[in-house]
Write an enzyme that holds these catalytic residues in place. Structure first.
Site, short mmCIF file in Angstrom:
data_model
loop_
_atom_site.label_atom_id
_atom_site.label_comp_id
_atom_site.label_asym_id
_atom_site.label_seq_id
_atom_site.Cartn_x
_atom_site.Cartn_y
_atom_site.Cartn_z
N ASP A 1 0.84 -1.19 0.00
CA ASP A 1 0.00 0.00 0.00
C ASP A 1 0.89 1.25 0.00
O ASP A 1 2.07 1.18 0.33
CB ASP A 1 -0.89 -0.03 1.24
CG ASP A 1 -1.71 1.24 1.41
OD1 ASP A 1 -2.48 1.57 0.49
OD2 ASP A 1 -1.55 1.91 2.46
N ASP B 1 -0.35 5.28 0.69
CA ASP B 1 -0.62 6.33 1.66
C ASP B 1 -0.84 5.75 3.05
O ASP B 1 -1.69 4.88 3.25
CB ASP B 1 -1.84 7.15 1.23
CG ASP B 1 -1.84 8.55 1.82
OD1 ASP B 1 -1.00 8.84 2.69
OD2 ASP B 1 -2.68 9.37 1.40
#
Length: 258
Positions: free
Chosen positions: A11, A13
């Site tokens: 991932d 952010d």
């Protein structure tokens, strides 16, 4: 902590950076992966940006040298999903540049009004009633209904602003079939990411900061997970969940590449 995996799905952010804020631990984690010649792929629900734009942001703003081939967005996953259907040629798109380019790259004809073979919807910050109207008519006439992701909000400097899920709900309220959702926490984007990285489920590790998207995506896809407490999820909340992440760390500095 350490355990061997053949590929990492990561991932962005909250895991590698926080908005425009650098996270040195994220940069060091990716550097260790690169130094060990480890396969990895950044997997993001953001369908508004092209992989080139995501790679440029990582390279120039976060000092993480990245190529477009190391990025997999929900827009790309949606295009890969629709490409599996022989009867889908005309796509009515409600979205932004990232989704548009992903669909065009797969050879779809993009249309702005019904009829269409599929309606593809993601975050569209220029959404209009007319776009929703045309999507509604196309779905009522039999078009497949596919959404990039269900994210309700996006964290910004202005606060939590409406995400793709809010736009999807606008259209979903007007039609009977629920959309096929592509992005995390669904399995579809994970399957596409594994195909792109050319590894199996048992060889992969999903890394993220959000239990409800990143970790559930791994759980739904039968992929081991690493939850880092650097972003959204809190230990007290995750402790209440019936299904726990395979691994967890306070910082990615605590995870060693084997």
């Amino acid at each position: 902590m350490t355990e061997h995996y053949d590929g990492y799905l990561i991932d962005l952010d909250g895991t590698i950076y926080k908005g425009t804020e650098k996270m040195p631990s994220g940069q060091r984690f990716v550097q260790r992966l690169a130094d060990s010649h480890q396969k990895y792929l950044f997997v993001t629900n953001n369908s508004t940006k092209t992989p080139e734009a995501v790679a440029e942001n990582l390279t120039n703003n976060h000092q993480i040298p990245t190529t477009a081939d190391q990025v997999y967005t929900s827009g790309m996953a949606l295009a890969d999903y629709l490409a599996k259907f022989d009867d889908v040629h005309r796509v009515l798109m409600i979205g932004e540049e990232g989704l548009e380019k992903a669909l065009l790259a797969k050879g779809f004809e993009l249309v702005s009004q019904a009829p269409a073979d599929a309606v593809a919807i993601g975050l569209d910050r220029d959404v209009t009633y007319e776009k929703i109207l045309q999507g509604t008519l196309a779905i009522q006439q039999g078009a497949k209904f596919v959404a990039t992701n269900p994210d309700t909000n996006l964290p910004t400097e202005r606060g939590l602003v409406p995400g793709a899920g809010s736009v999807v709900s606008f259209l979903a309220t007007a039609v009977k079939p629920a959309p096929v959702v592509i992005g995390k926490p669904q399995d579809i984007i994970m399957t596409g990411a594994l195909d792109k990285l050319q590894i199996t489920r048992s060889q992969a590790l999903m890394v993220g900061d959000n239990y409800n998207t990143d970790i559930k995506a791994g759980l739904n896809a039968d992929i081991d997970t690493l939850l880092v407490y650097s972003g959204v999820s809190k230990k007290a909340d995750v402790a209440k969940e019936e299904q726990q992440p395979t691994h967890w760390v306070d910082s990615l500095d605590d995870w060693q590449i084997k």
